[in-house]
Write a protein that holds these residues in place. Structure first.
Motif, PDB file in Angstrom:
ATOM      1  N   ASN A   6       0.418  -2.386   0.365  1.00  0.00           N
ATOM      2  CA  ASN A   6       0.868  -1.248   1.160  1.00  0.00           C
ATOM      3  C   ASN A   6       0.102  -1.251   2.479  1.00  0.00           C
ATOM      4  O   ASN A   6      -1.121  -1.194   2.484  1.00  0.00           O
ATOM      5  CB  ASN A   6       0.635   0.059   0.407  1.00  0.00           C
ATOM      6  N   VAL A   7       0.820  -1.322   3.573  1.00  0.00           N
ATOM      7  CA  VAL A   7       0.188  -1.400   4.896  1.00  0.00           C
ATOM      8  C   VAL A   7       0.400  -0.129   5.731  1.00  0.00           C
ATOM      9  O   VAL A   7       0.057  -0.105   6.899  1.00  0.00           O
ATOM     10  CB  VAL A   7       0.694  -2.637   5.688  1.00  0.00           C
ATOM     11  N   GLU A  12      -2.839   7.711   2.857  1.00  0.00           N
ATOM     12  CA  GLU A  12      -4.166   7.089   2.827  1.00  0.00           C
ATOM     13  C   GLU A  12      -4.568   6.545   1.463  1.00  0.00           C
ATOM     14  O   GLU A  12      -5.122   5.453   1.365  1.00  0.00           O
ATOM     15  CB  GLU A  12      -5.206   8.097   3.309  1.00  0.00           C
ATOM     16  N   GLU A  13      -4.277   7.285   0.380  1.00  0.00           N
ATOM     17  CA  GLU A  13      -4.718   6.820  -0.936  1.00  0.00           C
ATOM     18  C   GLU A  13      -3.930   5.610  -1.435  1.00  0.00           C
ATOM     19  O   GLU A  13      -4.345   4.951  -2.377  1.00  0.00           O
ATOM     20  CB  GLU A  13      -4.684   7.955  -1.973  1.00  0.00           C
ATOM     21  N   PHE A  54       6.745  -0.135   4.554  1.00  0.00           N
ATOM     22  CA  PHE A  54       5.380   0.176   4.109  1.00  0.00           C
ATOM     23  C   PHE A  54       4.728  -1.016   3.410  1.00  0.00           C
ATOM     24  O   PHE A  54       3.524  -1.013   3.184  1.00  0.00           O
ATOM     25  CB  PHE A  54       5.385   1.332   3.106  1.00  0.00           C
ATOM     26  N   LEU A  55       5.530  -2.002   3.019  1.00  0.00           N
ATOM     27  CA  LEU A  55       5.040  -3.089   2.169  1.00  0.00           C
ATOM     28  C   LEU A  55       5.062  -4.428   2.892  1.00  0.00           C
ATOM     29  O   LEU A  55       5.988  -4.740   3.624  1.00  0.00           O
ATOM     30  CB  LEU A  55       5.906  -3.189   0.906  1.00  0.00           C
ATOM     31  N   LEU A  56       4.027  -5.198   2.639  1.00  0.00           N
ATOM     32  CA  LEU A  56       3.920  -6.547   3.180  1.00  0.00           C
ATOM     33  C   LEU A  56       3.803  -7.497   2.003  1.00  0.00           C
ATOM     34  O   LEU A  56       2.943  -7.316   1.137  1.00  0.00           O
ATOM     35  CB  LEU A  56       2.676  -6.656   4.067  1.00  0.00           C
TER      36      LEU A  56
END
Length: 89
Positions: A6-7, A12-13, A54-56
């Motif tokens: 998650n990038v 934040e968490e 949101f994902l890499l």
């Protein structure tokens, strides 16, 4: 099996956490991906749905490196930043 980090810093968490995507078990649509958190004891197997942005995607080797750091309780933050840096270039 695909692996993601998650990038997105807005949650934040969840930032920097690794997730697994299994096309046989998880859902995918045009904008979102359902992934599993298999590394945090309290969330093990819990599905998360994130916007794809949101994902890499990361390699299985990087996922294992992160998983080993979590299991060993080593500096997970440092390992996470190292992995993120690798994919920024």
């Amino acid at each position: 099996m695909k692996y993601f980090i998650n990038v997105n810093k807005s949650v934040e968490e969840e930032y920097g956490k690794m997730f697994v995507y299994d096309p046989e078990r998880n859902k995918e649509n045009q904008d979102e991906l359902e992934v599993l958190n298999n590394l945090d004891e309290q969330d093990k197997g819990k599905p998360y749905i994130f916007p794809k942005s949101f994902l890499l995607e990361v390699s299985a080797e990087d996922y294992e490196r992160y998983a080993e750091a979590k299991r060993s309780n080593i500096d997970v933050e440092s390992v996470t930043e190292n992995i993120l840096e690798k994919y920024r270039n």
